[in-house]
Scaffold this motif. Structure first.
Motif, PDB file in Angstrom:
ATOM      1  N   PHE A 184     -12.524   5.000 -25.501  1.00 56.65           N
ATOM      2  CA  PHE A 184     -13.383   4.332 -24.526  1.00 56.65           C
ATOM      3  C   PHE A 184     -12.716   3.937 -23.217  1.00 56.65           C
ATOM      4  CE2 PHE A 184     -15.391   3.373 -28.646  1.00 56.65           C
ATOM      5  CZ  PHE A 184     -16.664   3.876 -28.392  1.00 56.65           C
ATOM      6  N   ALA A 185     -11.394   3.970 -23.132  1.00 55.72           N
ATOM      7  CA  ALA A 185     -10.739   3.514 -21.906  1.00 55.72           C
ATOM      8  C   ALA A 185     -11.139   4.395 -20.721  1.00 55.72           C
ATOM      9  CB  ALA A 185      -9.227   3.524 -22.082  1.00 55.72           C
ATOM     10  N   PRO A 186     -11.274   3.791 -19.532  1.00 56.64           N
ATOM     11  CA  PRO A 186     -11.660   4.571 -18.345  1.00 56.64           C
ATOM     12  C   PRO A 186     -10.728   5.733 -18.047  1.00 56.64           C
ATOM     13  CG  PRO A 186     -11.822   2.224 -17.903  1.00 56.64           C
ATOM     14  CD  PRO A 186     -11.159   2.357 -19.238  1.00 56.64           C
ATOM     15  N   ALA A 187      -9.454   5.607 -18.451  1.00 63.93           N
ATOM     16  CA  ALA A 187      -8.493   6.673 -18.165  1.00 63.93           C
ATOM     17  C   ALA A 187      -8.735   7.909 -19.026  1.00 63.93           C
ATOM     18  CB  ALA A 187      -7.067   6.163 -18.384  1.00 63.93           C
ATOM     19  N   THR A 188      -9.520   7.759 -20.094  1.00 62.82           N
ATOM     20  CA  THR A 188      -9.811   8.902 -20.973  1.00 62.82           C
ATOM     21  C   THR A 188     -11.321   9.041 -21.124  1.00 62.82           C
ATOM     22  OG1 THR A 188      -9.625   7.449 -22.904  1.00 62.82           O
ATOM     23  CG2 THR A 188      -7.663   8.710 -22.269  1.00 62.82           C
ATOM     24  N   PRO A 189     -12.004   9.492 -20.079  1.00 59.87           N
ATOM     25  CA  PRO A 189     -13.470   9.520 -20.088  1.00 59.87           C
ATOM     26  C   PRO A 189     -14.045  10.667 -20.925  1.00 59.87           C
ATOM     27  CG  PRO A 189     -12.645  10.448 -18.036  1.00 59.87           C
ATOM     28  CD  PRO A 189     -11.439   9.985 -18.821  1.00 59.87           C
ATOM     29  N   LEU A 190     -14.078  10.474 -22.236  1.00 59.57           N
ATOM     30  CA  LEU A 190     -14.730  11.465 -23.089  1.00 59.57           C
ATOM     31  C   LEU A 190     -16.234  11.448 -22.837  1.00 59.57           C
ATOM     32  CD1 LEU A 190     -12.870  10.791 -26.466  1.00 59.57           C
ATOM     33  CD2 LEU A 190     -12.474  12.663 -24.860  1.00 59.57           C
TER      34      LEU A 190
END
Length: 234
Positions: A184-190
């Protein structure tokens, strides 16, 4: 028949040579990390042995909390960096967890972990194996718990006082993946559709969870590098 036997012998020697050629053990007494070197290697270059001093095998300050802290989860982590442990495949950290605080589910892809409880009366610590079986215990001061390499683990301080643990990991650079941040972190936008279907929910719920991660900052810094290395904050 003789030719076949000779071929089998050659194949055995080749395989054996390939195994023996990999030597994970140090080739000298020590390789103190030279943190000022500009050479880039898989690890940290060695200092000149003639310049090594006792302080290279020493760390002061593990008796107090420090390092980076997670306001979201209520823990702090202090890497215990000892240059003399360079190349020896081990790293250490002091972890402090506030009452009600957690170290959320995560794993170290390159290390097993052993944690000693220095302070605490009700630390719920455990891991999941690859078959999703839970192995967990309530730990108290003096207890030790081990986590095999690469398995998801966590802890929850159910006590009314801060808990302190000393963690030893079997890699100079164990790595750490926080599961929630990975999703869920913004740096990992799945893709939201992917997360919704994976978690058996809807896109609106995914959006709300992701918004919570965007609103709150998180610093973890848990031993992303070993002696002389740089901590990674996620």
């Amino acid at each position: 028949m003789a030719a076949a036997s000779m071929l089998l012998l050659v194949a055995t020697l080749v395989v054996s040579h390939g195994v023996d050629a990999f030597d994970p053990n140090p080739l000298q007494d020590f390789c103190v990390a030279d943190t000022e070197s500009e050479v880039h290697v898989n690890g940290v270059p060695c200092k000149d042995p003639a310049t090594v001093v006792p302080e290279d095998f020493f760390f002061a300050g593990a008796d107090k909390p420090g390092g980076t802290a997670s306001r979201r989860y209520g823990y702090s982590s202090l890497p215990v960096r000892i240059p003399g442990l360079n190349t020896l495949g081990v790293s250490h950290a002091r972890v402090d967890v506030a009452p009600g605080g957690i170290f959320p589910p995560h794993y170290h892809p390159r290390a097993s972990e052993t944690a000693l409880v220095l302070e605490g009366s009700s630390v719920y610590f455990g891991f999941l194996d690859s078959g999703n079986r839970l192995f967990a215990k309530v730990l108290r001061k003096g207890d030790v718990f081990a986590v095999p390499q690469g398995l998801v683990h966590f802890l929850l301080n159910n006590g009314t006082a801060p808990a302190v643990l000393y963690a030893t990991l079997s890699s100079q650079n164990p790595g750490m993946v926080l599961l929630a941040d990975a999703l869920f972190a913004p740096a990992t936008p799945l893709p939201e559709e992917l997360l919704a279907r994976t978690l058996l929910t809807d896109r609106r719920t995914v959006e709300e969870i992701r918004a919570n991660f965007e609103r709150r900052s998180l610093l973890s810094g848990f031993l992303m590098a070993g002696p002389g290395g740089v901590s990674h904050a996620s």
